[in-house]
Design an enzyme around this catalytic site. Structure first.
Site, short mmCIF file in Angstrom:
data_model
loop_
_atom_site.label_atom_id
_atom_site.label_comp_id
_atom_site.label_asym_id
_atom_site.label_seq_id
_atom_site.Cartn_x
_atom_site.Cartn_y
_atom_site.Cartn_z
N GLY A 14 62.25 75.97 -26.32
CA GLY A 14 62.96 75.03 -25.46
C GLY A 14 62.44 74.91 -24.04
O GLY A 14 63.21 74.66 -23.10
N MET A 92 62.01 70.58 -35.07
CA MET A 92 61.08 70.65 -36.20
C MET A 92 61.67 70.16 -37.52
O MET A 92 61.27 70.65 -38.58
CB MET A 92 60.56 72.09 -36.35
CG MET A 92 59.88 72.64 -35.11
SD MET A 92 58.47 71.64 -34.60
CE MET A 92 57.28 72.15 -35.82
N ARG A 93 62.60 69.23 -37.48
CA ARG A 93 63.16 68.66 -38.72
C ARG A 93 62.83 67.19 -38.76
O ARG A 93 62.98 66.49 -37.74
CB ARG A 93 64.70 68.74 -38.72
CG ARG A 93 65.34 70.03 -39.03
CD ARG A 93 64.94 70.67 -40.27
NE ARG A 93 65.59 70.15 -41.47
CZ ARG A 93 65.21 70.51 -42.69
NH1 ARG A 93 64.21 71.33 -42.87
NH2 ARG A 93 65.84 70.04 -43.76
N ASN A 109 61.04 61.23 -28.28
CA ASN A 109 60.39 62.48 -28.67
C ASN A 109 59.18 62.73 -27.78
O ASN A 109 58.60 61.78 -27.24
CB ASN A 109 59.92 62.36 -30.13
CG ASN A 109 59.21 63.60 -30.63
OD1 ASN A 109 59.69 64.73 -30.43
ND2 ASN A 109 58.07 63.43 -31.28
N HIS A 111 55.35 64.46 -27.92
CA HIS A 111 54.33 64.95 -28.84
C HIS A 111 53.12 65.40 -28.02
O HIS A 111 52.71 64.70 -27.09
CB HIS A 111 53.93 63.84 -29.82
CG HIS A 111 52.90 64.29 -30.81
ND1 HIS A 111 53.21 65.13 -31.86
CD2 HIS A 111 51.57 64.07 -30.87
CE1 HIS A 111 52.11 65.39 -32.54
NE2 HIS A 111 51.10 64.76 -31.97
N SER A 138 52.51 62.64 -25.03
CA SER A 138 53.11 61.31 -25.08
C SER A 138 54.60 61.44 -25.30
O SER A 138 55.05 62.26 -26.11
CB SER A 138 52.55 60.50 -26.26
OG SER A 138 51.13 60.51 -26.28
N GLU A 144 60.70 55.22 -37.88
CA GLU A 144 60.75 55.88 -39.19
C GLU A 144 59.48 56.70 -39.46
O GLU A 144 59.54 57.80 -39.98
CB GLU A 144 60.96 54.86 -40.32
CG GLU A 144 62.38 54.33 -40.40
CD GLU A 144 62.64 53.14 -39.49
OE1 GLU A 144 61.88 52.96 -38.49
OE2 GLU A 144 63.57 52.38 -39.76
N ASP A 147 55.77 60.22 -35.34
CA ASP A 147 54.91 60.12 -34.15
C ASP A 147 54.31 58.72 -33.97
O ASP A 147 53.18 58.57 -33.49
CB ASP A 147 53.75 61.16 -34.22
CG ASP A 147 54.28 62.58 -34.25
OD1 ASP A 147 55.36 62.84 -33.70
OD2 ASP A 147 53.60 63.45 -34.84
N GLU A 174 52.19 72.19 -19.61
CA GLU A 174 52.49 72.00 -18.19
C GLU A 174 52.64 70.50 -17.89
O GLU A 174 53.53 70.08 -17.14
CB GLU A 174 51.35 72.61 -17.38
CG GLU A 174 51.65 72.80 -15.92
CD GLU A 174 50.37 73.12 -15.16
OE1 GLU A 174 50.04 72.36 -14.25
OE2 GLU A 174 49.70 74.11 -15.53
N GLU A 176 53.51 68.28 -20.14
CA GLU A 176 54.73 67.86 -20.83
C GLU A 176 55.95 68.03 -19.93
O GLU A 176 56.83 67.18 -19.88
CB GLU A 176 54.94 68.68 -22.12
CG GLU A 176 53.92 68.41 -23.20
CD GLU A 176 54.21 69.19 -24.47
OE1 GLU A 176 55.37 69.26 -24.90
OE2 GLU A 176 53.26 69.75 -25.06
#
Ligand code: GRF
Length: 224
Positions: A14, A92-93, A109, A111, A138, A144, A147, A174, A176
């Site tokens: 986290g 991670m789901r 999200n 990535h 990103s 759907e 990424d 860093e 991110e």
């Protein structure tokens, strides 16, 4: 403007969640983090969020019979907390198409690559194997296909000859931590809008269009 009630979904340490919580401490920040949910009850991020006084919830995917049942529980918790925006941060789901549609343009999200390059897992190993000289991260709207949604913001970092997965992931992480709070602010304030496959950003008073390179290229050698 009312702050948008936001949930963060995690599965692990986290650190991006912490970056978002730090940003949201400012009363001017357009998102208010009202809930952190983990699908893994022992995620370190849950403890970190609880220690900061944030409402947390573990919904262990392993105790549900299929994705739909898990998401039903998740949706109910989000509704109960009045959530309007969701940030995936190391969650991670895979989410079902119907969940993604229900939250369309309210689900983002992060990535660890410059999408659309290097979608999927083991990103940094594949970046190193490909020999690219620049990588990054990103933040994108979730669609759907994994990424693949419209890109809200990106940050670039150099790949150094001396890099291994650990040093590269630390440099990207860093970036991110700086990128995600900025991207969430754009979405929560309504300045970012998905139009077709692209995101249009309404210009703000302090915006420059300098590329985001972290760390600056001239200091890259110092890190080698
Ligand atoms: C980050 O690299 C993020 O881009 C990826 O998973 C990692 C999560 O790290 N989706 P953390 O849990 O935020 O520290």
């Amino acid at each position: 403007m009312a702050r948008r009630k936001t949930a963060i979904l995690i599965s692990g340490r986290g650190s991006n969640m912490t970056a978002l919580l730090d940003a949201a401490e400012s009363p001017d920040y357009p998102a208010d983090i009202v809930l952190v949910v983990s699908n893994r009850p022992n995620a370190a991020g849950l403890t970190a969020a609880t220690e900061r006084g944030i409402a947390t919830l573990a919904i262990d995917h392993a105790s549900y019979d299929g994705r739909e049942a898990f998401e039903e529980e998740l949706d109910a918790a989000l509704k109960k907390a009045g959530v309007d925006l969701i940030c995936l941060a190391g969650f991670m789901r895979l989410l079902t198409d119907s969940f993604v549609k229900r939250w369309q343009d309210r689900l983002i999200n992060i990535h660890p690559s410059l999408l659309p390059a290097f979608k999927g897992m083991d990103t940094h190993a594949r970046v190193l194997a490909a020999g690219v000289k620049i990588t990054g991260c990103s933040v994108h709207y979730v669609r759907e296909e994994m990424d693949s949604g419209p890109i809200i913001a990106q940050a670039a970092v150099p790949v150094l000859d001396s890099d291994d997965e650990e040093s590269l992931s630390a440099r990207v992480l860093e970036a991110e931590h700086r990128l995600y709070p900025m991207a969430l602010a754009l979405v929560a304030s309504g300045r970012a809008r998905a139009v077709g496959g692209r995101v249009v950003i309404e210009k703000g008073p302090k915006d420059g269009f300098a590329p985001l390179i972290s760390p600056p290229l001239e200091t890259a050698d110092d890190q080698a």
